[in-house]
Design an enzyme around this catalytic site. Structure first.
Site, PDB file in Angstrom:
ATOM      1  NE  ARG A  35      68.499 -31.514  16.932  1.00 56.76           N
ATOM      2  CZ  ARG A  35      67.708 -32.566  17.065  1.00 56.76           C
ATOM      3  NH1 ARG A  35      68.161 -33.773  16.756  1.00 56.76           N
ATOM      4  NH2 ARG A  35      66.486 -32.422  17.501  1.00 56.76           N
ATOM      5  N   GLY A 376      60.333 -31.927  23.043  1.00 58.47           N
ATOM      6  CA  GLY A 376      59.853 -32.354  24.355  1.00 58.47           C
ATOM      7  C   GLY A 376      60.286 -31.397  25.463  1.00 58.47           C
TER       8      GLY A 376
END
Ligand code: AMP
Length: 395
Positions: A35, A376
């Protein structure tokens, strides 16, 4: 759509929402820096323009202030990756943060403490968002993983920047990849949906039927479709209450000229275990006491053929219980098929949860066009929802 390239950051302070929610070990060392690496191009662009970066992120799910979730633990990894010294401030708002931001010079980076040390972050509190907004001149959202949340730093803060706001590189790439599949992709367009349950994928299927030419269904949700059509699925996983819905989907697909491809054969096991006995059986004739845990060779060959005729490919969900080595084959073979289609010019997007894990585990990451960074958020995008974090920049 405003991106980083629409701005020159010279002498500007960029307030950047990044996703530095990285895993730490017991010594608080970063164990997977993906990330941070993903955010690098955005930070470099701002710094090379002659601007400075004020970075805000959450880390984990702290209840109030908790050292274990402090972003100070990632400072050295961030410095190593970006190659610039990082200033850290132990509160993301207030006097200390304001002073540190004010002192920031061009080419410098300031990392704010975990946003979620304040309850107001998740509540989308306006006063808190305004306190964050005070720190920077231009707001950049580069955190796709939280773009489906209307939190203070992902959504609410954007309203205090009028036109001085944009998507970071990572978020732009995510949006472009989704658009390629949903709107602008070269035909034929294929969606491959696997995973455990029809119920968790139903909204996606309904949303994408208008946009695709082929639909491959695999994984555990296969059996709800097979049983609904009168097949014998033995002890395979099935959502009986979703059988009418499965038939409805097949009918809708036919009416929209979408070709649905279900497995023809499966690798059935007499237990949910790596060392269970196995046999290849017809998907419609699984004996009692046996459950289909992976697709069989005929299905794999058929899927390979379809994948290689398509120009735009979306993959969400594994074709079998890939966590168990004995039932990972179809998922691996599908990865191979998509890799070869990509090599031949197809655009392939892997997104949402377990297929991303599978792609990473089996080394396909560099062989597909794009692997989404947001579980999500990707699922909600595929469901056709407008993500609040994206809408806030477009407003
Ligand atoms: P999802 O999160 O809905 O994408 O589901 C992923 C899960 O589906 C993984 O943990 C797989 O092990 C599971 N899965 C895939 N195929 C099967 C199957 N045939 N039977 C049971 N579970 C499966």
């Amino acid at each position: 759509m405003k991106t980083l390239n629409d701005f020159n950051f010279e002498n500007k302070k960029a307030l950047i929402r990044v996703d530095f929610n990285v895993p730490l070990n017991e010594n608080f060392e970063v164990t997977d820096a993906t990330r941070i690496l993903s955010a690098k191009p955005t930070l470099i662009k701002v710094l090379e323009d002659g601007g400075s970066c004020i970075l805000m992120s959450h880390l984990g799910r702290p209840k109030g202030v908790d050292e274990a979730f402090s972003l100070k633990h990632i400072v050295s990894k961030l410095e190593e990756i970006i190659g610039v010294e990082v200033n850290f401030v132990s509160n993301c708002i207030g006097e200390e943060a304001e002073q540190a931001a004010a002192l920031l010079q061009r080419g410098q980076i300031l990392l704010l403490e975990n946003l979620r040390f304040h309850d107001e972050e998740k509540k989308g509190d306006k006063t808190f968002a305004q306190a964050l907004a005070k720190l920077g001149d231009i707001y950049v959202n580069d955190a796709f993983g939280t773009a489906h949340r209307a939190h203070a730093s992902t959504t609410v803060v954007a309203q205090y920047f009028e036109s001085n706001k944009c998507f970071g590189n990572l978020l732009s790439k995510e949006i472009e990849s989704i658009n390629k599949v949903m709107d602008t992709g070269e035909k034929p367009v294929l969606a491959i949906l696997g995973g455990a349950k029809v119920s968790s994928k139903i909204t996606i299927i309904e949303n994408i039927l208008d946009k695709i030419d082929h639909l491959i269904i695999g994984g555990g949700m296969t059996f709800t479709f097979i049983k609904a059509q009168g097949g014998h699925i033995g002890d395979s996983i099935c959502e009986d209450d979703k059988m009418p819905l499965a038939l409805e989907i097949l009918k809708k697909a036919a009416s929209k000229n979408v070709k649905v491809h279900l497995p023809i054969d499966v690798l059935a096991a007499n237990a949910f275990s790596n060392d269970a006995e196995t046999q290849i059986v017809d998907v419609n004739a699984i004996p009692d006491g046996w459950q289909g845990l992976d697709c069989g060779p005929k299905s794999i060959a058929n899927f390979d053929k379809i994948v290689n005729t398509c120009k735009t490919i979306l993959w969400n969900g594994p074709l079998g219980v890939f966590e168990l080595e004995s039932f990972a084959n179809a998922t691996i073979q599908l990865g191979n098929s998509i890799s070869s289609a990509t090599k031949n010019g197809a655009f392939s997007l892997v997104g949402g949860g377990d297929s991303v894990a599978a792609v990473k585990q089996f080394g396909f990451q560099s062989k597909v066009s794009y692997v989404s960074t947001g579980g999500g958020a990707m699922l909600e995008s595929l469901e056709g929802k407008t993500l609040p974090g994206i809408a806030a920049i477009l407003e």
